[in-house]
Write a protein that holds these residues in place. Structure first.
Motif, PDB file in Angstrom:
ATOM      1  N   ILE A   1      21.869   8.767 -23.198  1.00 15.01           N
ATOM      2  CA  ILE A   1      22.801   8.728 -24.332  1.00 15.01           C
ATOM      3  C   ILE A   1      23.567   7.412 -24.281  1.00 15.01           C
TER       4      ILE A   1
ATOM      5  N   GLU B   1      34.939   9.676 -30.090  1.00 20.03           N
ATOM      6  CA  GLU B   1      33.695  10.157 -30.713  1.00 20.03           C
ATOM      7  C   GLU B   1      32.599  10.465 -29.690  1.00 20.03           C
TER       8      GLU B   1
ATOM      9  N   HIS C   1      28.524  12.924 -29.744  1.00 19.67           N
ATOM     10  CA  HIS C   1      27.183  12.337 -29.588  1.00 19.67           C
ATOM     11  C   HIS C   1      26.438  12.917 -28.390  1.00 19.67           C
TER      12      HIS C   1
END
Ligand code: SF4
Length: 394
Positions: free
Chosen positions: A6, A15, A19
């Protein structure tokens, strides 16, 4: 087993979680600059995915295992190629241990080329890695060696005094893989010495890169690279070298165990220019032994050599360095333990944002009066502004 990588680069911290899908295991590699942010992330992920295990390695965890033990379910100290195999075998047998410590260093002669297949293509390839006519080239970063033969007192490289190289044919193979799979035609070599020290290593290294027919940039010391190796670097596709000058003050360099022969350094810059290799220089502000006129003398030097790209940093005594371990020898005190303040500046502050000092100088140092933090930050901001006004690239 399914694996994904990731990529959180460029995202605001608030944020991150949105994700990150649920996984059984999260692996982290952390520098000091990342640690607090990672700790906050682990806390949030534990709230939403309570069963998942969090495991970390990396330089900060190796230097401060107590930080790692506090936050993670397991930590891996030192290099990780062997530890990660042991660690996953233990996970499959439900025998995860709290600490893994790899004994011998990884053998670069046998470990495979790093696969990028877990990353989205947009995280592997970027444009703008090189300047001028190469701006639109598809670029990526590589590391073909580990370690540095030198031992500078401000440097946080954990492997100083020796270098391990990948087999030269593997260098060519890795570049061919990047060209084939990702259309890469520009590289940023992340090796500490993009032109290795000593012809014995430099020649086969540069020839291996040259075989792959690619443009590249890298970094090197200001001294110790001969003209024939500069020419060979150019022939191998080198378009820019970032020179680890750090300062133009020989006294500071002596203190840092990076003795600088300014005449030799100037000769090296001229040699790079002569062979059409762009010059970027690394400058650190706030070094011990800096003279009063450090701003003027640095700018004069850059003008004289037509330096058009500067990596400007504020001196930061990073963990693992001689400065961090023994600050009084450098006239330093009060090094902060707030890891969030260890942002290495790199010209990243705008005109209204001042960097924070991570230490103070004693009033009297072994080299005379210690500069105040305000004076050092002012010097940093003046230099940053001057480089911006002069349209030099950071
Ligand atoms: S600053 Fe550069 S030359 Fe000095 S030890 Fe670190 S990597 Fe090596």
């Amino acid at each position: 087993m399914e694996l994904s990588l990731i990529d959180l680069r460029g995202l605001p911290e608030n944020e991150f979680v949105s994700h990150i899908p649920e996984n059984d295991i999260f692996l982290y590699t952390l520098t000091t600059l990342d640690f607090n942010e990672a700790e906050r992330l682990v806390q949030k992920l534990r709230d939403i995915y309570p069963i998942a295990k969090h495991i970390s390695g990396g330089p900060h965890i190796t230097l401060f295992p107590q930080d790692g033990e506090r936050v993670f379910d397991a930590i891996a100290l030192g290099e990780g190629e062997n530890s990660i195999i042991e660690l996953f075998n233990d996970i499959f047998n439900s025998e995860l241990k709290p600490i893994y410590r790899q004994g011998p260093l990884s053998d670069l002669q046998t470990i495979p080329i790093p696969s990028r297949k877990w990353l989205p293509k947009s995280s592997v390839v970027i444009q703008g890695l090189l300047n001028k006519e190469y701006l639109k080239h598809n670029g990526t970063s590589t590391l073909f060696s580990r370690g540095c033969p030198f031992d500078c007192h401000f440097c946080s490289n954990l492997e100083k005094g020796s270098v391990r190289y990948m087999p030269y044919e593997t260098i060519t193979q890795e570049i061919e893989y990047l060209k084939r799979e990702y259309g890469v035609n520009a590289l940023a070599l992340k090796d500490d010495n993009g032109i290795p020290v000593g012809r014995r290593f430099a020649r086969p290294w540069l020839e291996a890169i040259g075989k792959a027919d690619i443009k590249w940039r890298g970094q090197s010391r200001a001294t110790g690279v001969t003209e024939d190796m500069v020419k060979l670097a150019k022939d191998s596709g080198c378009v820019e070298i970032a020179v680890g000058l750090e300062t133009i003050t020989p006294k500071s360099m002596d203190i840092l165990n990076k003795p600088l022969n300014l005449t030799e350094a100037k000769k090296y810059l001229l040699t790079l220019q002569k062979h059409g290799i762009g010059i970027r220089i690394h400058i650190i502000v706030g070094l011990p032994g800096e003279p009063e006129n450090v701003v003027d003398s640095t700018l004069k030097f850059c003008d004289e050599f037509g330096v058009n790209s500067v990596l400007l940093s504020l001196l930061t005594p990073l963990p693992g360095t001689a400065m961090y371990n023994n600050p009084s020898s450098f006239g330093m005190k009060n090094i902060t333990k707030n890891w969030d303040d260890f942002r290495v500046a790199f010209g990243s502050f705008d005109a209204n944002e001042k960097p924070k000092m991570t230490f103070e100088y004693e009033k009297e140092t072994p080299w005379g009066k210690g500069k105040s933090s305000e004076e050092i930050i002012d010097n940093y901001m003046i230099l940053q502004e001057a480089f911006r006004e002069g349209s030099r690239k950071f």
